[in-house]
Design a protein around this motif. Structure first.
Motif, PDB file in Angstrom:
ATOM      1  N   LEU A  99       0.824  -1.204   0.000  1.00  0.00           N
ATOM      2  CA  LEU A  99       0.000   0.000   0.000  1.00  0.00           C
ATOM      3  C   LEU A  99       0.859   1.255   0.000  1.00  0.00           C
ATOM      4  O   LEU A  99       0.502   2.271  -0.628  1.00  0.00           O
ATOM      5  CB  LEU A  99      -0.935  -0.001   1.214  1.00  0.00           C
ATOM      6  CG  LEU A  99      -2.109  -0.986   1.145  1.00  0.00           C
ATOM      7  CD1 LEU A  99      -2.891  -0.975   2.450  1.00  0.00           C
ATOM      8  CD2 LEU A  99      -3.038  -0.644  -0.018  1.00  0.00           C
ATOM      9  N   GLU A 100       1.971   1.222   0.676  1.00  0.00           N
ATOM     10  CA  GLU A 100       2.867   2.382   0.665  1.00  0.00           C
ATOM     11  C   GLU A 100       3.456   2.588  -0.723  1.00  0.00           C
ATOM     12  O   GLU A 100       3.598   3.732  -1.184  1.00  0.00           O
ATOM     13  CB  GLU A 100       3.974   2.200   1.704  1.00  0.00           C
ATOM     14  CG  GLU A 100       3.470   2.348   3.140  1.00  0.00           C
ATOM     15  CD  GLU A 100       4.548   2.050   4.172  1.00  0.00           C
ATOM     16  OE1 GLU A 100       5.608   1.532   3.753  1.00  0.00           O
ATOM     17  OE2 GLU A 100       4.334   2.322   5.360  1.00  0.00           O
ATOM     18  N   GLU A 101       3.785   1.486  -1.396  1.00  0.00           N
ATOM     19  CA  GLU A 101       4.280   1.604  -2.773  1.00  0.00           C
ATOM     20  C   GLU A 101       3.197   2.189  -3.684  1.00  0.00           C
ATOM     21  O   GLU A 101       3.474   3.022  -4.546  1.00  0.00           O
ATOM     22  CB  GLU A 101       4.698   0.233  -3.292  1.00  0.00           C
ATOM     23  CG  GLU A 101       5.962  -0.315  -2.649  1.00  0.00           C
ATOM     24  CD  GLU A 101       6.321  -1.702  -3.177  1.00  0.00           C
ATOM     25  OE1 GLU A 101       5.607  -2.163  -4.115  1.00  0.00           O
ATOM     26  OE2 GLU A 101       7.273  -2.297  -2.677  1.00  0.00           O
ATOM     27  N   PHE A 102       1.953   1.759  -3.452  1.00  0.00           N
ATOM     28  CA  PHE A 102       0.842   2.285  -4.253  1.00  0.00           C
ATOM     29  C   PHE A 102       0.662   3.767  -3.998  1.00  0.00           C
ATOM     30  O   PHE A 102       0.439   4.550  -4.929  1.00  0.00           O
ATOM     31  CB  PHE A 102      -0.439   1.518  -3.902  1.00  0.00           C
ATOM     32  CG  PHE A 102      -1.655   2.031  -4.595  1.00  0.00           C
ATOM     33  CD1 PHE A 102      -1.925   1.682  -5.919  1.00  0.00           C
ATOM     34  CD2 PHE A 102      -2.549   2.873  -3.945  1.00  0.00           C
ATOM     35  CE1 PHE A 102      -3.052   2.162  -6.554  1.00  0.00           C
ATOM     36  CE2 PHE A 102      -3.670   3.360  -4.585  1.00  0.00           C
ATOM     37  CZ  PHE A 102      -3.931   3.004  -5.899  1.00  0.00           C
ATOM     38  N   ARG A 103       0.755   4.159  -2.738  1.00  0.00           N
ATOM     39  CA  ARG A 103       0.600   5.566  -2.384  1.00  0.00           C
ATOM     40  C   ARG A 103       1.694   6.424  -2.998  1.00  0.00           C
ATOM     41  O   ARG A 103       1.444   7.543  -3.462  1.00  0.00           O
ATOM     42  CB  ARG A 103       0.627   5.708  -0.868  1.00  0.00           C
ATOM     43  CG  ARG A 103       0.438   7.130  -0.358  1.00  0.00           C
ATOM     44  CD  ARG A 103       0.729   7.197   1.115  1.00  0.00           C
ATOM     45  NE  ARG A 103       2.123   6.802   1.383  1.00  0.00           N
ATOM     46  CZ  ARG A 103       2.604   6.545   2.604  1.00  0.00           C
ATOM     47  NH1 ARG A 103       1.813   6.631   3.663  1.00  0.00           N
ATOM     48  NH2 ARG A 103       3.865   6.187   2.766  1.00  0.00           N
ATOM     49  N   ASP A 104       2.936   5.900  -3.025  1.00  0.00           N
ATOM     50  CA  ASP A 104       4.076   6.681  -3.506  1.00  0.00           C
ATOM     51  C   ASP A 104       4.272   6.552  -5.009  1.00  0.00           C
ATOM     52  O   ASP A 104       5.179   7.198  -5.571  1.00  0.00           O
ATOM     53  CB  ASP A 104       5.351   6.237  -2.789  1.00  0.00           C
ATOM     54  CG  ASP A 104       5.256   6.457  -1.280  1.00  0.00           C
ATOM     55  OD1 ASP A 104       4.457   7.349  -0.875  1.00  0.00           O
ATOM     56  OD2 ASP A 104       5.938   5.737  -0.516  1.00  0.00           O
ATOM     57  N   ALA A 105       3.417   5.765  -5.656  1.00  0.00           N
ATOM     58  CA  ALA A 105       3.645   5.504  -7.076  1.00  0.00           C
ATOM     59  C   ALA A 105       3.228   6.669  -7.957  1.00  0.00           C
ATOM     60  O   ALA A 105       3.549   6.697  -9.141  1.00  0.00           O
ATOM     61  CB  ALA A 105       2.881   4.258  -7.519  1.00  0.00           C
ATOM     62  N   GLY A 106       2.543   7.660  -7.454  1.00  0.00           N
ATOM     63  CA  GLY A 106       2.148   8.796  -8.282  1.00  0.00           C
ATOM     64  C   GLY A 106       0.774   9.299  -7.863  1.00  0.00           C
ATOM     65  O   GLY A 106       0.263   9.009  -6.785  1.00  0.00           O
ATOM     66  N   GLU A 107       0.179  10.092  -8.747  1.00  0.00           N
ATOM     67  CA  GLU A 107      -1.121  10.690  -8.497  1.00  0.00           C
ATOM     68  C   GLU A 107      -2.196   9.624  -8.576  1.00  0.00           C
ATOM     69  O   GLU A 107      -2.399   9.000  -9.610  1.00  0.00           O
ATOM     70  CB  GLU A 107      -1.388  11.792  -9.537  1.00  0.00           C
ATOM     71  CG  GLU A 107      -2.706  12.533  -9.316  1.00  0.00           C
ATOM     72  CD  GLU A 107      -2.719  13.269  -7.991  1.00  0.00           C
ATOM     73  OE1 GLU A 107      -3.733  13.127  -7.275  1.00  0.00           O
ATOM     74  OE2 GLU A 107      -1.747  13.961  -7.677  1.00  0.00           O
ATOM     75  N   ASN A 108      -2.867   9.408  -7.473  1.00  0.00           N
ATOM     76  CA  ASN A 108      -3.875   8.354  -7.420  1.00  0.00           C
ATOM     77  C   ASN A 108      -5.242   8.869  -6.980  1.00  0.00           C
ATOM     78  O   ASN A 108      -6.120   8.087  -6.666  1.00  0.00           O
ATOM     79  CB  ASN A 108      -3.439   7.243  -6.448  1.00  0.00           C
ATOM     80  CG  ASN A 108      -2.179   6.543  -6.921  1.00  0.00           C
ATOM     81  OD1 ASN A 108      -2.096   6.096  -8.059  1.00  0.00           O
ATOM     82  ND2 ASN A 108      -1.186   6.481  -6.049  1.00  0.00           N
ATOM     83  N   ALA A 109      -5.364  10.183  -6.915  1.00  0.00           N
ATOM     84  CA  ALA A 109      -6.636  10.743  -6.453  1.00  0.00           C
ATOM     85  C   ALA A 109      -7.745  10.450  -7.455  1.00  0.00           C
ATOM     86  O   ALA A 109      -7.566  10.587  -8.661  1.00  0.00           O
ATOM     87  CB  ALA A 109      -6.505  12.241  -6.244  1.00  0.00           C
ATOM     88  N   GLY A 110      -8.877  10.054  -6.943  1.00  0.00           N
ATOM     89  CA  GLY A 110     -10.048   9.813  -7.780  1.00  0.00           C
ATOM     90  C   GLY A 110     -10.803  11.100  -8.038  1.00  0.00           C
ATOM     91  O   GLY A 110     -10.415  12.178  -7.573  1.00  0.00           O
ATOM     92  N   PRO A 111     -11.908  11.035  -8.794  1.00  0.00           N
ATOM     93  CA  PRO A 111     -12.657  12.265  -9.135  1.00  0.00           C
ATOM     94  C   PRO A 111     -13.211  12.988  -7.926  1.00  0.00           C
ATOM     95  O   PRO A 111     -13.214  14.220  -7.897  1.00  0.00           O
ATOM     96  CB  PRO A 111     -13.780  11.744 -10.050  1.00  0.00           C
ATOM     97  CG  PRO A 111     -13.880  10.281  -9.761  1.00  0.00           C
ATOM     98  CD  PRO A 111     -12.503   9.838  -9.399  1.00  0.00           C
TER      99      PRO A 111
END
Length: 367
Positions: free
Chosen positions: A340-352
């Motif tokens: 999950l930390e890798e997912f968070r740090d992987a880039g812009e992940n904000a939804g609409p």
């Protein structure tokens, strides 16, 4: 009584015939009758005056005397000698006030039986499928010994000697003749001297009977199924009442109902919501597979067509609606946290939704 204009009192002309007199009297008598004007002395006096006028004009001899001399005949030729039809008309009006069912006031003993109610509890599954329910119903049924007559076999009710079968007795109360139910036969017009020993003259006995009732598929809580003629039997040949089966659908552990649709919450994980999945979900008869589209948001409604309740007055069935509830784990393994930390740090992940919220927050604080 001299000097009174009886024609004016009744509102008719001196040429009025018997029918016109009777019509005028009926109208005015109903309007000013003491029973319709309790405590109103003026109405009572007006009623007496109307009755007096009609009592004279409805009698041919009295009317001729009045037309010739302008006064009513003497008491010797008054109402005590003959009523000239006044008594009959007055009885009609009295019966109208006291609610007699037919001329002479005799009531009929025949009466419709009472309606009955039975409360039937069903599960949601039973309401969806329908069923043939067997009900044990206590109801009044015709006595077999007397066949519903209320009298011992070989005997029959006698005509009441007090009212002579009329069902009413009459007595004078001032200038009124009042009719009331006969105290001996209680308005029936007949007296049962030999009541049936089994039903005690009722003509009916309470028994329990097994009835079958068809409950249609799709029935809803609070609805009624009517069975005509399955209530209590009537009195003296009167028709039986009806039986109303009131439906109560018990709450379900999973589903709530809205019309023909069923609703339930569906917990899903973040990976299932983000990546999509095919998961096993409950239906009324077991389970089924439901496709969760990628990017499903919390609160989204996922439908399974034709798996809900049957349409009660049409073909087909409703849907099952699953409301997506995003379930966030409260405990993570080290590997899960790392991913999950890798997912968070992987880039812009904000939804609409989050992007919109961040944009509004920037405008608020940056002016």
């Amino acid at each position: 009584m001299a000097g009174k204009n009886y024609y004016a009192i009744l509102g008719v002309t001196p040429k009025a015939d018997e029918s016109a007199l009777k019509t005028a009297y009926r109208k005015l008598a109903r309007m000013y009758h003491p029973d319709r004007n309790p405590g109103n002395k003026a109405a009572e006096e007006r009623f007496k005056e109307i009755s007096e006028a009609y009592g004279v004009l409805s009698d041919a001899d009295k009317r001729a005397h009045y037309d010739r001399f302008g006064t009513a005949p003497s008491a010797a030729s008054g109402p005590q000698a003959q009523d000239g039809g006044f008594g009959t008309l007055f009885e009609d009006i009295i019966e109208g006030f006291f609610g007699a069912g037919e001329r002479g006031g005799r009531r009929t003993r025949s009466r419709r039986g009472d309606d009955l109610r039975y409360d039937l509890s069903l599960t949601l599954e039973e309401a969806a499928e329908g069923l043939e329910a067997k009900l044990q119903i206590p109801r009044l049924e015709p006595c077999e010994t007397c066949t519903g007559t209320g009298s011992e076999p070989g005997s029959r009710p006698e005509t009441c000697p007090t009212c002579r079968g009329q069902g009413q007795v009459r007595f004078s109360q001032g200038f009124l003749t009042v009719a009331r139910p006969c105290p001996e036969c209680r308005g029936e017009g007949s007296v049962n001297r030999s009541p049936c020993r089994d039903c005690r003259g009722e003509g009916r006995l309470r028994r329990e009977g097994l009835l079958e009732v068809a409950i249609p598929a799709g029935i809803e809580d609070g609805m009624q199924v009517r069975l005509g003629g399955r209530g209590d039997s009537g009195l003296s040949g009167g028709p039986a009442g009806d039986l109303y089966v009131v439906i109560h659908v018990s709450p379900h552990e999973i589903f709530t109902r809205e019309g023909s649709d069923l609703h339930t919450a569906l917990p899903i994980t973040f990976p299932q919501a983000a990546l999509g999945d095919e998961i096993e979900v409950p239906v009324l008869k077991g389970t089924a597979k439901l496709s969760v589209p990628p990017g499903t948001q919390a609160g989204a409604h996922l439908r399974m067509r034709g798996k809900g309740m049957p349409h009660l007055r049409g073909r087909g069935r409703g849907d099952i609606v699953y409301e997506a509830v995003l379930e966030v784990p409260t405990r993570l393994t080290a590997r899960q946290r790392e991913i999950l930390e890798e997912f968070r740090d992987a880039g812009e992940n904000a939804g609409p939704l989050q992007s919109s919220f961040l944009d509004r927050m920037k405008k608020l604080f940056n002016g």
